[in-house]
Design an enzyme around this catalytic site. Sequence first.
Site, PDB file in Angstrom:
ATOM      1  N   HIS A  17       0.835  -1.215   0.000  1.00  0.00           N
ATOM      2  CA  HIS A  17       0.000   0.000   0.000  1.00  0.00           C
ATOM      3  C   HIS A  17       0.865   1.258   0.000  1.00  0.00           C
ATOM      4  O   HIS A  17       0.658   2.169  -0.824  1.00  0.00           O
ATOM      5  CB  HIS A  17      -0.906  -0.016   1.227  1.00  0.00           C
ATOM      6  N   GLU A  18       1.830   1.306   0.896  1.00  0.00           N
ATOM      7  CA  GLU A  18       2.680   2.499   0.979  1.00  0.00           C
ATOM      8  C   GLU A  18       3.579   2.629  -0.242  1.00  0.00           C
ATOM      9  O   GLU A  18       3.877   3.749  -0.681  1.00  0.00           O
ATOM     10  CB  GLU A  18       3.517   2.455   2.268  1.00  0.00           C
ATOM     11  N   HIS A  21       1.766   4.573  -2.953  1.00  0.00           N
ATOM     12  CA  HIS A  21       1.872   6.026  -2.786  1.00  0.00           C
ATOM     13  C   HIS A  21       3.261   6.515  -3.212  1.00  0.00           C
ATOM     14  O   HIS A  21       3.392   7.520  -3.925  1.00  0.00           O
ATOM     15  CB  HIS A  21       1.639   6.407  -1.325  1.00  0.00           C
TER      16      HIS A  21
END
Length: 366
Positions: A17-18, A21
């Site tokens: 997820h990170e 980004h």
Amino acid sequence: MSVLAAIAVLAILILVHEAGHFIAARSQGIYVNRFSLGFGPVIFKYQGSQTEYAIRAFPLGGFVGFPDDDPDSEVPPNDPNLLRNRPVLDRAIVISAGVIANLIFAYLMLALQLGIVGIPQEFQYQPGVIVKPVNEQSVSYQAGIREGDIILAVNGQELVAGSNSTLLLTKEIQTHPNQQINLKVQHQNEQRTLTLTPQQGADGKGLVGIELGPNGKAVYRRPQNIGEIFTLAANRFEQLIVGTVKGFGQLATNFQQTVGQVSGPVNIVKIGAKLASDNIANLFSFAAIISINLAVINILPLPALDGGQLAFLLIEGLFGKPLPTKIQEGVMQTGLVLLLGLGIFLIVKETTQLTFQLDWVQKLLQ
């Protein structure tokens, strides 16, 4: 080992997820000064040319930091490569990239499972029903039934191989509240006869506190080609997305009846560990399901989540200017406090429940 495997899966999902980004920002030339897996004290860190990479003590979370939020940053406030100075579309791509990364990862996990484990063909039933007492206070456990036992007959009726065996056993238990029933049970390599008396539930049906499952194993076949893998993975992916969205819809529309099904990190790890102990290949499905849930949760228009930030961007895009910074910060901080409070509550609640299920803790308390 199965617990560690489940925790590792959760850590990987957070990393994915990170990383979404991070990659979305760096690929557009936007500054990123921190990439952290976990929260709390730093265990390990590495300073890159632009970004500090860190692993922190509590792995159930993570964040990507931007100089925009760093008062000690030496980047000029008007630098066009600061996230806040980018057009709405650029920022929306960065914010939504974590959700997209989780969805892509979930699909790949499903495809890998089909490619490595195979495609489910059929379920080969064997006589009996596999059982597990829900706790040591249950009627079934007190009668001598243990996890993994196989009930072969109930009240003289053989539980033959097939899907109806579970239904037959359930019916016999439910229709005999406060009445003794006889069971033929296989425990490891021996068979024995047990008797128990179901308690009467609120609905008048018999209860013994036991989980039932079919006795047998799934049969898999090798995929015909890679196209079949991707097609079946897409079908399964769609089913999971629809099921997850419906689940959150029921939580919103029927909160009182569904809130008890909400799980925190402790229960999630417990479920993953159980799946891994049964078959390590189950971690593929576990990773896909949790990854989709993370994506759906994060896209909700709630403060402190990616969806909340996207909602602010939508307002900015519609009205041509952002909401005042104080309003945005107040909403996000309030949302963060509420989410952290909910997380802590679930962890404490589930840890307490889990702890009291452990034999060695019970012995210490005696």
